[in-house]
Design a protein around this motif. Structure first.
Motif, PDB file in Angstrom:
ATOM      1  N   ARG A  86       0.843  -1.326  -0.004  1.00  0.00           N
ATOM      2  CA  ARG A  86       0.051   0.122  -0.087  1.00  0.00           C
ATOM      3  C   ARG A  86       0.702   1.250  -0.047  1.00  0.00           C
ATOM      4  NH1 ARG A  86       0.267   2.231   4.383  1.00  0.00           N
ATOM      5  NH2 ARG A  86       1.206   1.334   6.500  1.00  0.00           N
ATOM      6  N   ARG A  87       0.528   2.397  -0.255  1.00  0.00           N
ATOM      7  CA  ARG A  87       1.094   3.663  -0.189  1.00  0.00           C
ATOM      8  C   ARG A  87       1.128   3.787   0.701  1.00  0.00           C
ATOM      9  NH1 ARG A  87       2.293   7.445  -4.124  1.00  0.00           N
ATOM     10  NH2 ARG A  87       1.260   7.043  -6.362  1.00  0.00           N
ATOM     11  N   PRO A  88       1.959   3.820   1.308  1.00  0.00           N
ATOM     12  CA  PRO A  88       3.020   4.770   2.527  1.00  0.00           C
ATOM     13  C   PRO A  88       2.125   6.280   3.213  1.00  0.00           C
ATOM     14  CG  PRO A  88       4.361   5.244   1.542  1.00  0.00           C
ATOM     15  CD  PRO A  88       3.920   4.237   1.166  1.00  0.00           C
ATOM     16  N   ARG A  89       1.448   7.050   4.065  1.00  0.00           N
ATOM     17  CA  ARG A  89       0.987   8.080   4.123  1.00  0.00           C
ATOM     18  C   ARG A  89       1.430   9.025   4.861  1.00  0.00           C
ATOM     19  NH1 ARG A  89      -4.316   6.145   7.838  1.00  0.00           N
ATOM     20  NH2 ARG A  89      -5.820   4.677   6.212  1.00  0.00           N
ATOM     21  N   GLY A  90       1.510  10.179   4.639  1.00  0.00           N
ATOM     22  CA  GLY A  90       2.228  11.508   4.806  1.00  0.00           C
ATOM     23  C   GLY A  90       3.307  11.467   4.028  1.00  0.00           C
ATOM     24  N   ARG A  91       4.042  12.669   4.313  1.00  0.00           N
ATOM     25  CA  ARG A  91       5.423  13.076   3.204  1.00  0.00           C
ATOM     26  C   ARG A  91       6.795  12.529   3.760  1.00  0.00           C
ATOM     27  NH1 ARG A  91       4.298  19.059   2.199  1.00  0.00           N
ATOM     28  NH2 ARG A  91       4.278  19.511   4.785  1.00  0.00           N
ATOM     29  N   THR A  92       7.109  11.832   4.973  1.00  0.00           N
ATOM     30  CA  THR A  92       8.136  11.183   5.124  1.00  0.00           C
ATOM     31  C   THR A  92       9.186  10.004   4.498  1.00  0.00           C
ATOM     32  OG1 THR A  92       7.360   9.944   6.633  1.00  0.00           O
ATOM     33  CG2 THR A  92       7.827  12.268   7.341  1.00  0.00           C
ATOM     34  N   LEU A  93       7.972   9.933   3.702  1.00  0.00           N
ATOM     35  CA  LEU A  93       8.212   8.235   2.661  1.00  0.00           C
ATOM     36  C   LEU A  93       7.944   8.795   1.034  1.00  0.00           C
ATOM     37  CD1 LEU A  93       7.974   5.320   4.829  1.00  0.00           C
ATOM     38  CD2 LEU A  93      10.071   6.624   4.409  1.00  0.00           C
ATOM     39  N   LEU A  94       8.836   8.541   0.155  1.00  0.00           N
ATOM     40  CA  LEU A  94       8.525   8.298  -0.892  1.00  0.00           C
ATOM     41  C   LEU A  94       8.158   6.882  -1.169  1.00  0.00           C
ATOM     42  CD1 LEU A  94      11.202  11.025  -2.764  1.00  0.00           C
ATOM     43  CD2 LEU A  94       9.070  11.088  -1.756  1.00  0.00           C
ATOM     44  N   ALA A  95       6.644   7.040  -2.196  1.00  0.00           N
ATOM     45  CA  ALA A  95       6.558   5.723  -2.928  1.00  0.00           C
ATOM     46  C   ALA A  95       6.382   6.001  -4.180  1.00  0.00           C
ATOM     47  CB  ALA A  95       4.698   5.599  -2.036  1.00  0.00           C
ATOM     48  N   GLU A  96       7.085   4.684  -5.183  1.00  0.00           N
ATOM     49  CA  GLU A  96       6.340   5.147  -6.463  1.00  0.00           C
ATOM     50  C   GLU A  96       5.708   3.601  -6.827  1.00  0.00           C
ATOM     51  OE1 GLU A  96      10.366   6.802  -8.889  1.00  0.00           O
ATOM     52  OE2 GLU A  96      10.791   5.462  -6.603  1.00  0.00           O
ATOM     53  N   PRO A  97       4.999   3.611  -8.559  1.00  0.00           N
ATOM     54  CA  PRO A  97       4.253   2.764  -8.334  1.00  0.00           C
ATOM     55  C   PRO A  97       4.718   1.154  -9.117  1.00  0.00           C
ATOM     56  CG  PRO A  97       2.556   4.092  -9.120  1.00  0.00           C
ATOM     57  CD  PRO A  97       3.815   5.287  -8.324  1.00  0.00           C
ATOM     58  N   LEU A  98       4.553   0.535  -8.149  1.00  0.00           N
ATOM     59  CA  LEU A  98       5.619  -0.565  -9.115  1.00  0.00           C
ATOM     60  C   LEU A  98       5.027  -2.171  -9.691  1.00  0.00           C
ATOM     61  CD1 LEU A  98       8.546  -1.925  -8.582  1.00  0.00           C
ATOM     62  CD2 LEU A  98       8.191  -3.053  -6.401  1.00  0.00           C
ATOM     63  N   ALA A  99       4.655  -2.230  -9.368  1.00  0.00           N
ATOM     64  CA  ALA A  99       3.397  -3.269 -10.449  1.00  0.00           C
ATOM     65  C   ALA A  99       2.044  -3.855  -9.334  1.00  0.00           C
ATOM     66  CB  ALA A  99       3.854  -4.636 -10.288  1.00  0.00           C
ATOM     67  N   ASP A 100       1.543  -4.442 -10.819  1.00  0.00           N
ATOM     68  CA  ASP A 100       0.003  -4.300 -10.231  1.00  0.00           C
ATOM     69  C   ASP A 100      -0.337  -5.645 -10.075  1.00  0.00           C
ATOM     70  OD1 ASP A 100      -1.401  -2.323 -10.045  1.00  0.00           O
ATOM     71  OD2 ASP A 100      -2.209  -2.024 -12.171  1.00  0.00           O
ATOM     72  N   GLU A 101      -0.887  -6.305  -9.081  1.00  0.00           N
ATOM     73  CA  GLU A 101      -0.108  -7.697  -9.033  1.00  0.00           C
ATOM     74  C   GLU A 101      -2.195  -8.187  -8.790  1.00  0.00           C
ATOM     75  OE1 GLU A 101       0.165  -8.954  -5.385  1.00  0.00           O
ATOM     76  OE2 GLU A 101      -0.966  -7.486  -3.633  1.00  0.00           O
ATOM     77  N   GLU A 102      -2.991  -9.062  -9.388  1.00  0.00           N
ATOM     78  CA  GLU A 102      -4.267  -9.625  -9.978  1.00  0.00           C
ATOM     79  C   GLU A 102      -4.433  -9.984  -9.239  1.00  0.00           C
ATOM     80  OE1 GLU A 102      -7.034 -11.153 -14.268  1.00  0.00           O
ATOM     81  OE2 GLU A 102      -5.905  -9.435 -14.242  1.00  0.00           O
ATOM     82  N   PHE A 103      -5.721 -11.003  -8.668  1.00  0.00           N
ATOM     83  CA  PHE A 103      -5.543 -11.766  -7.844  1.00  0.00           C
ATOM     84  C   PHE A 103      -6.908 -12.983  -8.725  1.00  0.00           C
ATOM     85  CE2 PHE A 103      -5.890  -8.185  -4.055  1.00  0.00           C
ATOM     86  CZ  PHE A 103      -4.301  -8.837  -3.896  1.00  0.00           C
ATOM     87  N   VAL A 104      -6.835 -13.457  -8.500  1.00  0.00           N
ATOM     88  CA  VAL A 104      -7.639 -15.254  -8.870  1.00  0.00           C
ATOM     89  C   VAL A 104      -8.105 -16.010  -8.135  1.00  0.00           C
ATOM     90  CG1 VAL A 104      -6.018 -14.836 -10.809  1.00  0.00           C
ATOM     91  CG2 VAL A 104      -5.083 -16.050  -9.408  1.00  0.00           C
ATOM     92  N   LEU A 105      -9.410 -16.738  -8.410  1.00  0.00           N
ATOM     93  CA  LEU A 105      -9.879 -17.677  -7.742  1.00  0.00           C
ATOM     94  C   LEU A 105      -9.573 -18.398  -8.327  1.00  0.00           C
ATOM     95  CD1 LEU A 105     -11.992 -18.247  -5.174  1.00  0.00           C
ATOM     96  CD2 LEU A 105     -13.535 -17.862  -7.075  1.00  0.00           C
TER      97      LEU A 105
END
Length: 302
Positions: free
Chosen positions: A154-173
């Protein structure tokens, strides 16, 4: 900022400058203290003394970490090269091999999808120290300076860390063919009440999300088996123990071979985005940048 530091009542304390640079890079007094081997109270006192000496406030104190003020950014930019060079000479490195890169994240994603992508860098001399764990404690360790990069679910809250989208994982049944054949033609999700559910946690976080997103209802089933490792869940499901909801990247080979079957193919499957997280000031280790750039370049192919 002028070309000369304020002289004030005497020369600036080199230890205070080192501590300032560590805080600026780490984004918190706690992380800097950990890196420097000092107590947090000592770090706080040294920064306060430096601020008094310069007659300027250097950091905006926040609930979680600190944010450098413009003067602090200017000062850090001027101090970084000479202090790093001095540290290298003191440690006897003088241009030697960079320190290992400390990478952390979910064990399954790191082990199944990402570490293989970093193999070329390892072959070229990059050293890795990998830690597996849950997102929240890993992010706290990142703030404290124990990791260089964290793969977060999940993306961290606040401004003390920088987050960049890395990958999407799709969930399967999914389930083994023996269960898929028994369920063929029957209405889902009701028919699954007769089949054991396998999960990595008692509160069924992935399965509950799938139910809300796909079936628009609450999942009331209790797990027959819980094991805190999605790879172990995959093994048990493949062996015919029951059904589960898993990340698609984890069971791609089993689905391709027929060892597992998709029980449902929704038009809009639930997806979770993973983020690559770092401290805002970055790292003096050039290999951290290499690992980050490599992961951002290849992770979407996982």
């Amino acid at each position: 900022m002028s070309d000369r530091l304020p002289l004030g009542s005497g020369p600036l304390d080199l230890n205070h400058l080192r501590t300032f640079l560590a805080v600026h890079r780490a984004g918190s007094f706690t992380a800097a203290a950990h890196q420097l081997g000092l107590s947090q109270s000592t770090v706080t006192a040294q920064i306060r003394a430096l601020e008094q000496r310069l007659d300027r406030e250097l950091f905006d104190r926040r609930a979680r970490g600190v944010s450098p003020l413009p003067y602090a950014d200017d000062l850090a930019a001027r101090l970084a090269v000479p202090l790093d060079r001095l540290a290298d000479l003191a440690d006897g490195r003088d241009g030697g091999v960079p320190e290992p890169v400390h990478l952390a994240g979910p064990a399954e994603f790191l082990g199944t999808a990402l570490l293989a992508k970093l193999a070329p860098l390892v072959a070229e001399g990059v050293q890795l120290r990998v830690t597996a764990g849950l997102t929240d404690p890993l992010l706290e360790d990142l703030r404290a300076g124990r990791h260089d990069l964290v793969v977060a679910t999940r993306r961290p809250r606040g401004r003390t860390l920088l987050a960049e989208p890395l990958a999407d994982e799709e969930f399967v049944l999914v389930a083994a063919p023996v269960w898929a054949e028994r369920l063929a033609g029957r209405a889902l999700p009701d028919a699954l009440a007769e089949v054991p559910l396998l999960s990595y946690a008692e509160d069924l976080p992935i399965a509950r999300r799938y139910w809300r997103h796909v079936f628009d209802r609450r999942l009331l089933t209790r797990a027959a088996v819980t094991v805190p490792d999605l790879r172990a869940v995959l093994v048990a499901v493949t062996a015919g123990a029951g059904w589960s909801v898993l990340p698609g990247y984890l069971c791609r080979a089993e689905l391709a071979s027929g060892a597992l079957r998709l029980l449902h193919e929704p038009a809009d499957p639930p997806i979770n985005t993973a983020y690559l997280v770092r401290r805002p000031a970055g790292s003096t280790n050039p290999h951290v940048a290499l690992v980050r750039e490599r992961l951002l370049a290849v992770a979407w192919d996982c």
